[in-house]
Design an enzyme around this catalytic site. Structure first.
Site, PDB file in Angstrom:
ATOM      1  N   SER A 117       0.802  -1.221   0.000  1.00  0.00           N
ATOM      2  CA  SER A 117       0.000   0.000   0.000  1.00  0.00           C
ATOM      3  C   SER A 117       0.840   1.278   0.000  1.00  0.00           C
ATOM      4  O   SER A 117       1.619   1.497  -0.903  1.00  0.00           O
ATOM      5  CB  SER A 117      -0.971  -0.041   1.183  1.00  0.00           C
ATOM      6  OG  SER A 117      -1.844   1.044   1.140  1.00  0.00           O
ATOM      7  N   HIS A 118       0.720   2.053   1.075  1.00  0.00           N
ATOM      8  CA  HIS A 118       1.388   3.354   1.142  1.00  0.00           C
ATOM      9  C   HIS A 118       2.742   3.244   1.835  1.00  0.00           C
ATOM     10  O   HIS A 118       3.409   4.251   2.034  1.00  0.00           O
ATOM     11  CB  HIS A 118       0.499   4.316   1.927  1.00  0.00           C
ATOM     12  CG  HIS A 118       0.095   3.718   3.251  1.00  0.00           C
ATOM     13  ND1 HIS A 118      -0.812   2.690   3.331  1.00  0.00           N
ATOM     14  CD2 HIS A 118       0.505   3.954   4.493  1.00  0.00           C
ATOM     15  CE1 HIS A 118      -0.945   2.339   4.601  1.00  0.00           C
ATOM     16  NE2 HIS A 118      -0.148   3.093   5.334  1.00  0.00           N
ATOM     17  N   ASP A 281      -2.530   6.563  -3.320  1.00  0.00           N
ATOM     18  CA  ASP A 281      -1.344   5.973  -2.680  1.00  0.00           C
ATOM     19  C   ASP A 281      -0.673   4.935  -3.580  1.00  0.00           C
ATOM     20  O   ASP A 281      -1.005   4.815  -4.760  1.00  0.00           O
ATOM     21  CB  ASP A 281      -1.720   5.361  -1.329  1.00  0.00           C
ATOM     22  CG  ASP A 281      -2.561   4.105  -1.490  1.00  0.00           C
ATOM     23  OD1 ASP A 281      -3.298   4.022  -2.487  1.00  0.00           O
ATOM     24  OD2 ASP A 281      -2.474   3.209  -0.629  1.00  0.00           O
ATOM     25  N   ASP A 283      -0.808   1.729  -4.100  1.00  0.00           N
ATOM     26  CA  ASP A 283      -1.595   0.752  -4.865  1.00  0.00           C
ATOM     27  C   ASP A 283      -2.934   1.309  -5.352  1.00  0.00           C
ATOM     28  O   ASP A 283      -3.773   0.557  -5.852  1.00  0.00           O
ATOM     29  CB  ASP A 283      -1.816  -0.514  -4.035  1.00  0.00           C
ATOM     30  CG  ASP A 283      -2.570  -0.235  -2.744  1.00  0.00           C
ATOM     31  OD1 ASP A 283      -2.408   0.856  -2.185  1.00  0.00           O
ATOM     32  OD2 ASP A 283      -3.330  -1.113  -2.304  1.00  0.00           O
ATOM     33  N   ASP A 285      -5.584   2.724  -3.781  1.00  0.00           N
ATOM     34  CA  ASP A 285      -6.884   2.596  -3.119  1.00  0.00           C
ATOM     35  C   ASP A 285      -7.208   3.763  -2.189  1.00  0.00           C
ATOM     36  O   ASP A 285      -8.353   3.928  -1.792  1.00  0.00           O
ATOM     37  CB  ASP A 285      -7.040   1.236  -2.408  1.00  0.00           C
ATOM     38  CG  ASP A 285      -5.968   0.979  -1.377  1.00  0.00           C
ATOM     39  OD1 ASP A 285      -5.066   1.832  -1.222  1.00  0.00           O
ATOM     40  OD2 ASP A 285      -6.011  -0.091  -0.731  1.00  0.00           O
ATOM     41  N   ARG A 286      -6.213   4.569  -1.830  1.00  0.00           N
ATOM     42  CA  ARG A 286      -6.505   5.720  -0.957  1.00  0.00           C
ATOM     43  C   ARG A 286      -6.676   6.988  -1.773  1.00  0.00           C
ATOM     44  O   ARG A 286      -6.257   7.047  -2.931  1.00  0.00           O
ATOM     45  CB  ARG A 286      -5.366   5.928   0.032  1.00  0.00           C
ATOM     46  CG  ARG A 286      -5.229   4.777   0.988  1.00  0.00           C
ATOM     47  CD  ARG A 286      -4.212   5.086   2.065  1.00  0.00           C
ATOM     48  NE  ARG A 286      -4.208   3.995   3.029  1.00  0.00           N
ATOM     49  CZ  ARG A 286      -3.783   4.095   4.271  1.00  0.00           C
ATOM     50  NH1 ARG A 286      -3.318   5.242   4.715  1.00  0.00           N
ATOM     51  NH2 ARG A 286      -3.808   3.067   5.078  1.00  0.00           N
ATOM     52  N   LYS A 380     -11.287  -0.271  -1.399  1.00  0.00           N
ATOM     53  CA  LYS A 380     -11.441   1.179  -1.474  1.00  0.00           C
ATOM     54  C   LYS A 380     -10.796   1.647  -2.779  1.00  0.00           C
ATOM     55  O   LYS A 380      -9.983   0.919  -3.358  1.00  0.00           O
ATOM     56  CB  LYS A 380     -10.849   1.858  -0.256  1.00  0.00           C
ATOM     57  CG  LYS A 380      -9.386   1.582  -0.013  1.00  0.00           C
ATOM     58  CD  LYS A 380      -9.000   2.031   1.386  1.00  0.00           C
ATOM     59  CE  LYS A 380      -7.570   1.623   1.702  1.00  0.00           C
ATOM     60  NZ  LYS A 380      -7.406   1.086   3.053  1.00  0.00           N
TER      61      LYS A 380
END
Ligand code: G1P
Ligand code: ZN
Length: 547
Positions: A117-118, A281, A283, A285-286, A380
């Protein structure tokens, strides 16, 4: 299992640390690089989830270090376990929401998402792997636990030797023991967005001189953003910043929040701020949403979205319900109440929304941690959130700050902040939470610096769809003056421990709506420090980050 001459059994020793956290297994690249580490975890997944022979698996990641090189390993193990087809994006990259969509769209047996992710990337950064089921959503807690249990007794794995994977060539490739299909996932994802939003209206809005700046932070969303903003909506190429995906994210910490994206906050405060400034982010999703002089708090964002949802094509009929993670502010609860629809409160982590989405009980959901989404996918979705806001601005013909201020004037404002305390010694963080937990029965009624505690508990969730229980999801403390404090430990870090303290203070519509967040929350912050004995347990006088 595939039994061709190319497939063999390889001996290994079990690893004891393959316990998935809030969002899959995340470890330092160096840990994943240990001999047979990735293979053992994959073997544990394949033994646990038992994919039907010949079925398809979606595989792809955020482009970080180890993404591309992991795909041949995954394909080799997948072939040995009878998977018939691997579907991936160009160069093995898929954003998390696009992967979730692809799993559903292609009726795949599941997906393996390569992302942390982030978290920072590069050889000294993090890597991660997460299994999503055929619904497109992350595997439930029980499956994650079963995978962990299986990992502890892996002493061998099956692997097929495959020819080199042509990951840069779109189309279907026969690798002998398995098929590889490389798809244009940006095009597929953009087509999905066209079913939800009014692209003509947004293109008009841009033509009228409104500008958008979207920062892909050299992570996975660059090609998706170019496809949507530049090719389909006609924005200038310069609208997408840092569009090229890089294995180390070009040194960025690809986390869309005001600390790591201070440059975007600065841009939004400058006299020539675009009408919409946004980022996603690692990947994809944010999301972070800003406009001239204003950053939208993620807690407010979902509340505003719900209030206006029926103005956008994909949500014309409204939504059946909404959900937020427990630490997320209760701004959205007020909108749900006004609309007369249910609002569910779930533990932290997107997977807890998935049953509700799958059962059609909610249409929108969100977390304070810059994550928002809808029933169009089971993860998300960063770009979706940006498009939602863009469509809204174009539809309302209002500036972003006016949209948010209007909302506060109607519902009141939930001042909100998350404080993070990073502690190298994880035991001290655990002791703090234990002490709070032990003291819970004595909290209601206790005076706390000018106000009193009205309720306190350790959040326990019973999933309304399948009845599964999740205990100890965070300490909630409610105060008589409309304040709320939540304490929980992060489940996504790879070293030490991070205590998260969530502060929320409600001010009614006729109260002071224009205070600085830090000022409005200062009394609550000191109450949280006192009640949690944060300095005593951690030695920290102040948070390591306030977001
Ligand atoms: C964090 C966020 C949480 C989010 C998760 C995965 O988890 O707080 O909302 O779902 O990342 O993106 P945490 O580190 O708090 O366990
Ligand atoms: Zn992410």
């Amino acid at each position: 299992m595939s039994d061709t001459a190319n497939c063999r059994e390889i001996q290994c020793e079990p690893y004891s640390d393959q316990q998935p956290g809030t969002a899959g297994l995340r470890k330092k690249v160096k840990v994943f690089r240990q001999p047979h580490y990735l293979e053992s975890f994959l073997e544990a997944i394949f033994r646990t989830v038992k994919i039907a022979p010949g079925s398809a698996l979606v595989v792809g990641g955020d482009g970080r270090y180890m993404n591309r090189e992991s795909i041949p390993v995954i394909a080799g193990l997948a072939a040995a376990h009878g998977v018939g087809r691997i579907i991936t994006g160009l160069d093995g990259r898929l954003s998390t929401p696009a992967a979730s969509h692809l799993i559903r769209d292609r009726q795949a047996a599941g997906g393996l998402l390569l992302t942390a992710s982030h978290n920072p990337g590069g050889p000294d950064g993090d890597f991660g792997l997460k299994f999503n089921t055929a619904t497109g959503g992350q595997a439930p807690e029980a499956t994650a636990e079963a995978i962990y249990a299986a990992s502890q007794s892996i002493t061998s794995y099956r692997l097929c030797d495959l020819p080199e994977l042509p990951l840069s060539a779109l189309g279907e490739h026969d690798l002998g023991d398995i098929l590889l299909e490389v798809v244009d996932s940006a095009a597929g994802y953009a087509a999905l967005m066209e079913t939800l939003f009014d692209f003509d209206r947004m293109a008009d809005w841009l033509r009228q001189g409104n500008e958008v700046a979207f920062d892909a932070l050299h992570a996975v969303t660059g090609p998706y953003a170019r496809e949507i903003f530049c090719r389909r909506l006609g924005a200038a190429e310069t609208a997408v910043l840092n569009a090229e995906p890089l294995p180390d994210f070009g040194g960025f910490h690809p986390d869309p929040n005001p600390v790591d994206c201070a440059h975007l906050v600065e841009l939004s405060r400058s006299p020539n701020s675009p009408a919409l400034v946004a980022a996603s982010d690692g990947d994809g999703d944010r999301n972070m949403i800003l406009g001239p002089g204003m950053m939208v708090s993620p807690c407010d964002s979902i509340a505003v979205m719900l209030h206006h949802a029926d103005k956008l094509p994909g949500y014309r009929d409204g939504v059946p319900g909404v959900a937020r993670s427990m630490p997320t502010s209760r701004a959205v609860d007020m909108v749900a109440e006004a609309l007369g629809i249910p609002c569910f409160e779930t533990p932290t982590g997107w997977r807890f929304f998935c049953n509700l989405l799958e059962a059609g009980r909610i249409g929108l959901c969100g977390e304070e941690s810059f994550g928002t989404g809808s029933s169009h996918t089971r993860e998300k979705d960063g770009l979706w959130a940006v498009l939602f806001w863009m469509n809204l601005l174009a539809e309302l013909r209002m500036g972003l700050d006016d949209v948010v201020r209007d909302h506060w004037r109607r519902y009141g404002r939930h001042y909100y902040q998350r404080q993070d305390f990073y502690i190298e010694d994880a035991d001290r963080a655990r002791a703090l939470v234990e002490a709070l937990r032990a003291g819970l029965p004595g909290l209601p009624g206790r005076q706390l610096d000018g106000t009193s505690i009205t309720a306190a508990d350790d959040f326990h969730y019973r999933d309304p769809v399948d009845g599964s229980e999740s205990a100890n999801q965070g300490i909630r403390v409610e105060l008589a003056d409309g304040g709320r404090i939540v304490y929980r430990l992060s489940g996504t870090g790879t070293t030490g421990a991070t205590l998260r303290v969530y502060l929320e203070q409600y001010t009614p519509a006729d109260g002071q709506l224009e205070q600085q967040v830090a000022t409005a929350l200062a009394p609550l912050a000191s109450r949280a420090a006192e009640l949690g004995q944060i300095e005593e347990f951690t030695g920290l006088k102040a948070p390591t980050a306030s977001i």
